[in-house]
Design a protein around this motif. Sequence first.
Motif, PDB file in Angstrom:
ATOM      1  N   LEU A 254      10.906  42.237  58.212  1.00 46.02           N
ATOM      2  CA  LEU A 254      10.917  42.008  59.657  1.00 46.02           C
ATOM      3  C   LEU A 254       9.557  42.338  60.266  1.00 46.02           C
ATOM      4  O   LEU A 254       9.037  41.589  61.090  1.00 46.02           O
ATOM      5  CB  LEU A 254      12.014  42.856  60.309  1.00 46.02           C
TER       6      LEU A 254
ATOM      7  N   SER B 180       6.906  39.684  59.293  1.00 46.28           N
ATOM      8  CA  SER B 180       7.087  38.366  59.900  1.00 46.28           C
ATOM      9  C   SER B 180       6.859  38.365  61.408  1.00 46.28           C
ATOM     10  O   SER B 180       6.554  37.331  61.990  1.00 46.28           O
ATOM     11  CB  SER B 180       8.483  37.822  59.583  1.00 46.28           C
ATOM     12  N   THR B 181       7.009  39.529  62.059  1.00 47.85           N
ATOM     13  CA  THR B 181       6.867  39.583  63.514  1.00 47.85           C
ATOM     14  C   THR B 181       5.586  40.255  63.979  1.00 47.85           C
ATOM     15  O   THR B 181       5.183  40.083  65.133  1.00 47.85           O
ATOM     16  CB  THR B 181       8.056  40.342  64.142  1.00 47.85           C
TER      17      THR B 181
ATOM     18  N   THR C  71      21.129  37.530  55.762  1.00 48.10           N
ATOM     19  CA  THR C  71      19.986  37.394  56.683  1.00 48.10           C
ATOM     20  C   THR C  71      20.448  37.129  58.113  1.00 48.10           C
ATOM     21  O   THR C  71      19.628  36.787  58.969  1.00 48.10           O
ATOM     22  CB  THR C  71      19.058  36.253  56.233  1.00 48.10           C
TER      23      THR C  71
ATOM     24  N   ILE D  22       9.430  48.841  65.347  1.00 48.58           N
ATOM     25  CA  ILE D  22      10.528  48.992  64.395  1.00 48.58           C
ATOM     26  C   ILE D  22      10.568  50.457  63.992  1.00 48.58           C
ATOM     27  O   ILE D  22       9.620  50.970  63.385  1.00 48.58           O
ATOM     28  CB  ILE D  22      10.324  48.084  63.169  1.00 48.58           C
TER      29      ILE D  22
ATOM     30  N   LEU E  72      18.509  38.817  60.978  1.00 46.45           N
ATOM     31  CA  LEU E  72      17.099  38.552  61.227  1.00 46.45           C
ATOM     32  C   LEU E  72      16.844  37.871  62.570  1.00 46.45           C
ATOM     33  O   LEU E  72      15.983  38.296  63.343  1.00 46.45           O
ATOM     34  CB  LEU E  72      16.512  37.699  60.102  1.00 46.45           C
TER      35      LEU E  72
ATOM     36  N   THR F 145      17.347  40.210  65.614  1.00 48.50           N
ATOM     37  CA  THR F 145      16.332  41.269  65.711  1.00 48.50           C
ATOM     38  C   THR F 145      14.989  40.689  66.146  1.00 48.50           C
ATOM     39  O   THR F 145      14.274  41.306  66.939  1.00 48.50           O
ATOM     40  CB  THR F 145      16.165  42.009  64.369  1.00 48.50           C
ATOM     41  N   LYS F 146      14.652  39.513  65.622  1.00 54.10           N
ATOM     42  CA  LYS F 146      13.403  38.870  66.049  1.00 54.10           C
ATOM     43  C   LYS F 146      13.455  38.518  67.532  1.00 54.10           C
ATOM     44  O   LYS F 146      12.460  38.691  68.258  1.00 54.10           O
ATOM     45  CB  LYS F 146      13.156  37.616  65.211  1.00 54.10           C
TER      46      LYS F 146
END
Length: 233
Positions: free
Chosen positions: A145, A148-149, A105, A49, A108, A111-112
């Motif tokens: 982000l 969470s990833t 959101t 990121i 999200l 992107t994930k």
Amino acid sequence: MKQILDLPMMAVVYLCEVLVRIYFALIIRPQVVYTDASVQKLRFSEPSIVILNHTTMLDPLLIMALVRRPRNILVAKDQYELPYFHWILKRFKAIPIDRFDPWDTSWLAPTKKALANGSSIIIFPEGKCREDGLLNEFKSGFAMLARSTGAPVVSVAFDGIYKFGHRTQVRVGNAEKIERVKGVSSSDYLAEKSEYFRQKIWSLKQQALGKTGEVLPPPSETPAEVVAGEESK
């Protein structure tokens, strides 16, 4: 058949990328300095990121030229939907985000998915340009982000000077992961991390400008930007 029809569009996108790279190489001539051994190139070994300060509308073009594929970039939904931007942004795999809706959101999931597929994500946490040299508050979406990833966050700073005869200075920081922490509220933790990276990019920007000792106040004490022409209003 669809793939055949997409070939001319793919050729146009590729040509645009080549022209942008030629422009920056010959006119802007960015000088990229890596400040840590953890990042020595902008073609990452793992999806990352990338966060940056935002000074002008040339910033997205420059970072897209520097970060080689694969990568996606988050763009403002209101700009993504403009007819003369939408076509090219869609083919550059831009992901829209509603910068005026703090509860949006919708960005999200894509992107994930992009990170899971090996693509890096480029984000401007300020959400808009600021031309007076200071930094706006960083929105915490990038931190959420990253947490969470598990994707590392790479901080990049531009000096914001784009003019003939000047080599635009770019400073690239180290890669850092945002871990989950127990016992701290999610909102407070993400806000703390957002401010940490805001200060980090400020420090990198000061390096790019050849300055030292200038302190960036916290968001609550950072004055609003005065737009040219509005000083006397």
